[in-house]
Design an enzyme around this catalytic site. Structure first.
Site, short mmCIF file in Angstrom:
data_model
loop_
_atom_site.label_atom_id
_atom_site.label_comp_id
_atom_site.label_asym_id
_atom_site.label_seq_id
_atom_site.Cartn_x
_atom_site.Cartn_y
_atom_site.Cartn_z
N SER A 178 0.81 -1.23 0.00
CA SER A 178 0.00 0.00 0.00
C SER A 178 0.84 1.27 0.00
CB SER A 178 -0.94 0.01 1.20
OG SER A 178 -0.20 -0.06 2.39
N HIS A 222 1.36 3.79 7.23
CA HIS A 222 0.79 4.70 6.24
C HIS A 222 1.17 6.14 6.55
CE1 HIS A 222 -2.64 1.98 4.51
NE2 HIS A 222 -1.46 1.64 4.09
N ASP A 277 -7.84 6.01 4.93
CA ASP A 277 -7.84 4.75 5.69
C ASP A 277 -9.09 4.53 6.54
OD1 ASP A 277 -5.47 4.04 4.67
OD2 ASP A 277 -4.27 4.58 6.40
#
Lengths: 167, 180
Positions: free
Chosen positions: B57, B96, B123
């Site tokens: 990701s 992230h 998210d």
């Protein structure tokens, strides 16, 4: 003393040490680069400005972004992640940072660019404090290396203001 | 393969005193690894100073199998930083980037929203049901350094445990049969 196992072990240890040393040197060499990036952002249009059903202010705007980030690239740079954030203060929050637009620059050749874009992420406040709000636009960059330490910095541009009324 | 024969001979010739020395040296290896890990925990202030990237990701920045060095300081969290966070009800931490920050005037608490560079949306779908923001206590650390590929070792070992046992067995045998 000079068995196969010992020689294999010595070879493996030596090569891993050299590899680690080379990674460390590559990462350290990034410190020798002193970048001098430049950027200019204009807000061309406020597309719409309203209060969400939930009660938070939301605005959509169009920007012109022109930037030259070529000096950020070194031989140890894999990519540069760049984003524009709106930053402002409200009575409730001492700092609000809302990312409006971002991009990944994969190579030095693409690091000088001009963009005409509306905000990629929603510009939503926590509350309704955006009418007439003065805010900063900040260009942040995050240099991701091939190996080693990551670098980040920013340029703050102030003096932007949202309209007094919803539209 | 004279090497194997040699090894068997050396196992046969083990005496009790030698056995003890070897047990001690094996213990030293295990404990020094533990000491290094705990020392890193102290220095970085993060409960896991090194994490392996497990998903794509954050590509092309971080690929599966890369490792990240984490640091957890008192500094406030700001947009653009790459953080490692735990979501309630999920066992595996996520790496992230922070895209939104709202910091309270009175308490200094932060509301943070994250997004993977390679993901289309933010998210909120990954967070617990109804959760809109991450708070400070969800965040385990921020990534400060990066080393490619090294994490494949742990990925392979967790996904193919047989390789782990072979490796541990071989190392143990080496320690036992070594003569210094």
């Amino acid at each position: 003393m000079h068995s196969f196992g010992y020689r294999l072990n010595a070879l493996l240890t030596f090569s891993v040490t050299i590899l680690a040393l080379m990674c460390a040197m590559a990462s350290f060499s990034d410190n020798l680069n002193t970048p001098s990036p430049s950027v200019e952002i204009q807000i061309v249009n406020i597309n719409w400005f309203q209060k969400q059903p939930r009660g938070n202010d939301e605005v959509s705007l169009t920007m012109n972004i022109s930037a030259d980030l070529q000096s950020l690239f070194t031989w140890n740079t894999k990519q540069v992640f760049v984003f524009v954030a709106a930053e402002y203060e409200t009575p409730k929050n001492s700092l609000n940072q809302v990312s409006l637009w971002d991009a990944i620059i994969p190579a030095k050749e693409h690091a000088k660019f001009w963009m005409h874009t509306s905000n990629k992420y929603r510009f939503v406040d926590q509350g309704n404090n955006l009418r007439g709000k003065e805010f900063n636009l900040t260009l942040h960059w995050h240099v991701m290396p091939k190996t080693g330490k990551m670098f980040a910095d920013k340029i703050v541009m102030s003096g932007y203001q949202l309209p007094e009324e919803y539209r | 393969m004279g090497w194997i024969g040699e090894s068997i001979d050396s196992i046969k010739s083990i005496q009790i005193r030698q056995l003890l020395t070897q047990a001690v040296s094996l213990g030293m290896i295990v404990t020094s690894a533990l000491i290094i890990w705990k020392a890193l925990m102290c220095i970085t202030g993060s409960e896991s100073p090194v994490v392996v990237v497990l998903s794509g990701s954050m590509e092309p920045g971080f690929k599966r199998g890369d490792i990240l060095f984490l640091h957890m300081s008192k500094d406030p969290i700001r947009a653009g930083e790459i953080v490692v966070f735990n979501v309630d009800g999920r066992e595996i931490p996520i790496v992230h980037r922070v895209i939104k920050v709202h910091e309270r005037q009175d308490t200094g608490e932060v509301d943070v929203l994250t997004k993977g560079d390679n993901n289309y949306g933010d998210d909120r779908l990954l967070y617990a049901q109804g959760q809109l923001w991450l708070q400070r206590h969800h965040i385990m650390g921020r990534a400060v350094g990066f080393l490619p590929y090294v994490g494949w070792v742990t990925i392979i070992m967790t996904e193919k445990p047989i390789i782990k046992y072979i490796l541990i067995g071989a190392l143990g045998l080496l320690v036992i049969t070594s003569k210094d």
